[in-house]
Design an enzyme around this catalytic site. Structure first.
Site: not given
Ligand code: NAP
Length: 342
Positions: A10-11, A60, A83, A85-86, A127, A129, A151, A155, A181
């Site tokens: 859903t993210g 979950d 999934a 907490q991002s 990440t 980070e 965070y 990770k 991204h």
């Molecule tokens: P995001 O939009 O924050 O999406 C996070 C997703 O994880 C959401 O679907 C959230 O569900 C789900 N989630 C969190 N805790 C959960 C739990 N306990 N059980 C089930 N689902 C859970 O993140 P994103 O940007 O798509 O990024 C995807 C991944 O890549 C993440 O792990 C993030 O840390 C990593 N990442 C992202 C970036 C970036 O720039 N975007 C860069 C490096 C790494 P809800 O909708 O219910 O909250």
């Protein structure tokens, strides 16, 4: 037909990855946390035809029984474990939750593959980070990690667990060390989307300024649609490995702001310093941007620049979308969002 399971569907990345895998003919399943309003996040933005094809499992990642039984049932060819907490800022406010969610959740997923579905290939969303307070740029797979937020530390635990399980148990686990991204479905709390949404509102006669933290923070920002292609490529290789995905270009938050306002024909001029700095509209001196201490991180990580040459060489991956085009995609999307025009 290949079966893929996406956690975090859903993210932002879940949205683009679902589209990519469906277009490649995968059977796609996704894990969703149930909420009382039954919202399905970015999945609601998919084409209804695409959405109907996705099999949803409500649960979950921190619920070990649920994760084990779901993975055992699906026995996916590929898992994209997104999934988490991002949000870095929130991780300083709630480190316990961030550690529990990201570390235990990841451990559950990795253990379930190890115990119940050894042939599943797994992508772990690490990440940039992890590099944190690093002094040297650019950063690649050999750069030492210096995580400086709860965070990033959570990770790092996932990164090392995936790497050590790969070596200890001969599992196909890959770490994607992804630099920032962004996209038109980026969460509204992230700085890029906060900017694009506010610029769209100002375009529609919102008179309140955009309020930001560190304008000089330097990031390597790419387009999420390009990055999910790299995730998929990692799992199509002969051998599992870890890869940096980035654009190799660095831009400040200030540049993002300037570029976003250009999309609505406004030029920003800056005055003052630090928390007293303001951004004014060149034509009429109207204040469009302010700085607030509230949005600074307790420790700033501010020199991100990725070297993606390994991904280019081994995966044949490279980013397609330029910085200016990314900003334009986001601002134009937000201008057309009905909620920004109320
Ligand atoms: P995001 O939009 O924050 O999406 C996070 C997703 O994880 C959401 O679907 C959230 O569900 C789900 N989630 C969190 N805790 C959960 C739990 N306990 N059980 C089930 N689902 C859970 O993140 P994103 O940007 O798509 O990024 C995807 C991944 O890549 C993440 O792990 C993030 O840390 C990593 N990442 C992202 C970036 C970036 O720039 N975007 C860069 C490096 C790494 P809800 O909708 O219910 O909250």
């Amino acid at each position: 037909m290949k079966r893929a399971l996406i956690t975090g569907i859903t993210g932002q990345d879940g949205y683009f990855l679902s589209k990519l895998l469906l277009s490649k003919g995968y059977e796609v399943s996704g894990i969703i946390r149930r909420n009382s309003s039954m919202h399905q996040g970015t999945l609601e933005k998919l084409d209804p035809k695409e959405r109907k094809q996705i099999k949803i499992y409500y649960g979950d990642i921190t619920d070990n029984n649920f994760i084990v039984s779901t993975i055992e049932k699906i026995k996916p060819d590929e898992i994209y474990h997104l999934a988490a907490q991002s949000f870095v800022g929130y991780s300083f406010e709630n480190p316990t939750f961030t550690y529990h969610n990201n570390i235990m959740g990841t451990l559950n997923v990795l253990n379930a593959v190890k115990e119940k579905s050894k042939n599943t290939k797994l992508y772990f969303a690490a990440t940039s980070e992890l590099f944190g307070k690093v002094a040297n740029a650019p950063q690649n797979e050999e750069t030492p990690f210096m995580p400086n937020s709860p965070y990033a530390i959570s990770k790092l635990a996932g990164y090392w667990t995936a790497k050590s399980y790969r070596e200890a148990y001969n599992l196909f686990f890959c770490n994607g060390i992804l630099f920032n991204h962004e996209s038109e479905v980026r969460g509204p709390e992230f700085v890029t989307r906060k900017i694009s949404m506010k610029v769209a509102k100002i375009n529609n006669r919102d008179n309140e300024p955009l309020i930001l933290g560190n304008l000089n923070s330097r990031k390597d920002w790419g387009y999420a649609k390009d990055f999910v292609e790299g995730m998929h490529l990692m799992l199509q290789q002969e051998k599992p490995d870890d890869f940096v995905l980035a654009t190799g270009e660095q831009h400040t938050v200030r540049e993002f702001v300037e570029e976003a306002f250009k999309c609505i024909d406004k030029e920003i001029i800056w005055e003052g310093e630090g928390v007293n700095e303001i951004g004014k509209e060149k034509d009429n001196n109207k204040i469009l941007v302010k700085v607030s201490k509230e949005f600074f991180r307790p420790i700033e990580a501010e020199n991100f620049l990725g070297d993606y040459s390994k991904a280019k060489r081994v995966l044949g991956w490279k980013p397609k979308t330029k910085f200016k085009d990314l900003v334009k995609i986001m601002v134009e999307n937000d201008i057309n969002e009905p909620k920004n025009n109320e």
